[in-house]
Design a protein around this motif. Sequence first.
Motif, short mmCIF file in Angstrom:
data_model
loop_
_atom_site.label_atom_id
_atom_site.label_comp_id
_atom_site.label_asym_id
_atom_site.label_seq_id
_atom_site.Cartn_x
_atom_site.Cartn_y
_atom_site.Cartn_z
N ARG A 1 -61.05 41.45 -7.14
CA ARG A 1 -59.81 40.35 -6.64
C ARG A 1 -60.02 38.99 -6.37
O ARG A 1 -61.13 38.36 -6.07
CB ARG A 1 -60.32 41.14 -5.55
N TYR A 2 -59.58 38.36 -5.98
CA TYR A 2 -59.35 36.68 -5.66
C TYR A 2 -60.23 36.48 -4.13
O TYR A 2 -60.85 35.81 -3.91
CB TYR A 2 -58.10 35.99 -4.96
N ALA A 3 -60.25 37.24 -2.67
CA ALA A 3 -60.92 37.52 -1.96
C ALA A 3 -62.33 37.94 -2.34
O ALA A 3 -63.39 37.24 -1.82
CB ALA A 3 -60.74 38.75 -0.90
N GLU B 1 -52.63 41.46 -1.28
CA GLU B 1 -52.84 39.95 -2.56
C GLU B 1 -53.54 40.98 -4.06
O GLU B 1 -52.67 40.75 -4.73
CB GLU B 1 -54.38 39.31 -1.69
N ALA B 2 -54.14 42.01 -3.51
CA ALA B 2 -54.48 42.64 -4.60
C ALA B 2 -53.35 43.66 -5.41
O ALA B 2 -52.53 43.29 -6.54
CB ALA B 2 -55.49 43.90 -4.39
N ALA C 1 -56.79 41.24 2.05
CA ALA C 1 -57.19 41.30 0.95
C ALA C 1 -56.55 42.42 -0.67
O ALA C 1 -56.28 42.48 -1.40
CB ALA C 1 -58.70 41.40 0.51
N ARG D 1 -48.89 41.34 -12.55
CA ARG D 1 -49.22 41.51 -14.09
C ARG D 1 -47.93 42.80 -14.62
O ARG D 1 -47.76 42.77 -15.46
CB ARG D 1 -50.15 42.82 -13.69
N ALA E 1 -54.09 34.57 -12.94
CA ALA E 1 -54.71 34.05 -13.51
C ALA E 1 -54.49 33.17 -14.51
O ALA E 1 -55.05 31.82 -14.13
CB ALA E 1 -55.87 35.07 -13.83
N TYR F 1 -62.60 36.30 -12.04
CA TYR F 1 -61.62 36.15 -11.14
C TYR F 1 -60.63 36.92 -12.30
O TYR F 1 -60.58 36.87 -13.11
CB TYR F 1 -60.61 35.44 -10.65
N ASP F 2 -60.41 38.48 -11.87
CA ASP F 2 -59.52 38.79 -12.75
C ASP F 2 -59.72 40.23 -13.87
O ASP F 2 -58.99 40.98 -14.14
CB ASP F 2 -57.79 38.54 -12.98
N THR G 1 -65.33 31.08 1.63
CA THR G 1 -64.81 30.98 0.66
C THR G 1 -63.60 31.57 -1.09
O THR G 1 -64.36 32.57 -0.77
CB THR G 1 -65.49 29.75 -0.78
N ASP G 2 -63.59 31.11 -1.39
CA ASP G 2 -63.09 31.03 -2.31
C ASP G 2 -63.14 30.55 -3.75
O ASP G 2 -63.17 29.06 -3.20
CB ASP G 2 -61.45 32.12 -2.68
N ARG G 3 -62.57 31.23 -4.62
CA ARG G 3 -62.20 29.76 -5.98
C ARG G 3 -61.27 29.06 -5.91
O ARG G 3 -61.63 28.16 -6.69
CB ARG G 3 -62.15 30.71 -7.25
N TYR H 1 -60.72 31.64 2.47
CA TYR H 1 -59.75 33.06 1.50
C TYR H 1 -59.48 33.46 3.25
O TYR H 1 -59.45 33.12 4.23
CB TYR H 1 -61.03 34.22 1.20
N THR I 1 -64.30 36.12 -4.90
CA THR I 1 -64.53 35.28 -5.45
C THR I 1 -64.93 33.71 -3.96
O THR I 1 -64.89 34.60 -2.89
CB THR I 1 -64.06 34.45 -6.09
#
Lengths: 146, 146, 146, 146
Positions: free
Chosen positions: B20-22, D40-41, D37, D48, D55, B79-80, A24-26, A31, B24
């Motif tokens: 990274r999001y992945a 996404e990163a 991932a 950014r 975020a 995250y981040d 899972t992710d946040r 994910y 979390t």
Amino acid sequence: MGTFREEGEHWWHVHDLRVRYADTDRMDMVYHGTYAAYLEAARVEMLRDAGWVYAEMESDGILLPVVQLNMTYKRPGRYDAVLEVWSHVTAPPTSKLSLVCEVRSQGGELLVRGEVTLVFVDRATGKPRRAPQGFTEALNLHHLIR
Amino acid sequence: MGTFREEGEHWWHVHDLRVRYADTDRMDMVYHGTYAAYLEAARVEMLRDAGWVYAEMESDGILLPVVQLNMTYKRPGRYDAVLEVWSHVTAPPTSKLSLVCEVRSQGGELLVRGEVTLVFVDRATGKPRRAPQGFTEALNLHHLIR
Amino acid sequence: MGTFREEGEHWWHVHDLRVRYADTDRMDMVYHGTYAAYLEAARVEMLRDAGWVYAEMESDGILLPVVQLNMTYKRPGRYDAVLEVWSHVTAPPTSKLSLVCEVRSQGGELLVRGEVTLVFVDRATGKPRRAPQGFTEALNLHHLIR
Amino acid sequence: MGTFREEGEHWWHVHDLRVRYADTDRMDMVYHGTYAAYLEAARVEMLRDAGWVYAEMESDGILLPVVQLNMTYKRPGRYDAVLEVWSHVTAPPTSKLSLVCEVRSQGGELLVRGEVTLVFVDRATGKPRRAPQGFTEALNLHHLIR
């Protein structure tokens, strides 16, 4: 391990798996990259249930890397849910193997649709090669190609 | 890539990385298993910055698998965030390499403390072996062993 | 899903899982960090088989994050192997829950030994709290605490 | 963090990342699912560097989940390599954001080509919504849309 199921005029292989916390992710869902591993796990079980052990094929010097992966995300997969991965092959294997996969909830909702293309590669030469003997027959025996 | 920093009487290597999001999970923090990859990434950069490229050591037939990993989780990684992984070696390498790592927020809070032990293995024989020549010297040059 | 098994004078919960391709690394073994997810998956199944659904406890506002994870790697886990994760609880739960886990091959070889400590946390306050009512009873009913 | 680079008549954002051990699989390459991932990163760093922190957008109640991900694998990514992820947006954002990404070796070889579509979602209602004010302007300022 899974089951073969007929739907409409077609047969699919169906592999069940449980969503882990690590998956899972946040956003509180699976994910999106995790599904690559789900499709791969289901694909390997489809082959196993058709009598073809992917790990043994690798030991025999034939690799099957993914060359194309398309995933469409329809609904989120949730933690601890048991998901069903439905798979079948979309054309007689040549040097390529193409599958369609559907990840569904146990209630039958479509979560993710995947299209995967893999290529048979000779490990010694690094070159593409035809599907090994018996491979297509194994899939045909279970009506998994259409 | 990172920096060498003195703290108290000691030197650490500090490697920064972005969550990274992945990485979390649905608890909205870095999944606890993810830190294994963070510690490993930092360890490899510590060696690189000390003049030792882990990937080349593998090419030379020496592997360095983890045999013990202890992690204590003090505060969640978010995250981040950019996290700092502080590492040093805790004893002169023999056939084993032992490190302490601290994952800290940029504000200096301790998030995770890790202790890692790895063993030098000869790929050809699968047996443990001593640290390769020059390895300890490289670490000593940067005061990373204590 | 798993089974309860007596070994010596004790009971363990045993959860089987298949090593996926995604779980491996270039050393041709299960990546050492992957075992965190294996232990977690087994732990959740242990609770489920004891009548306690972790996901429901989270819905009820009680989280159970890992605060300590120690893993000792004895032998490599291999691709496509079915691994058995043996788990039991090592002391009556207070605000903490401590387990020992052994990842074994189907032939009975010990691959990885893990010690995990988790803490019950009230989601609303972020503070530790006692194990919820019925939790310890569920584990005791299956002789999983010792 | 990354850089903006012109190529032909177009601008891309380029984010560098190092392949970790955890990212590899037993085929001695980056596991194909890992690229989700990576993309996404890189995407988050592109935003950014254009002045838009993903975020913070989430904190403001706007989510941006992936609804479509297509990846074509041309060459393997290798352990410890620094890969460049080149990204740009393919159309003015509506409720959808579509990108093309190329993962390249430092030598300029194309490893993986990705097409990603995400959708802006209002967290409170769970419904799609338009790109937030200023989002498109930020991308345009850096010539990232075409």
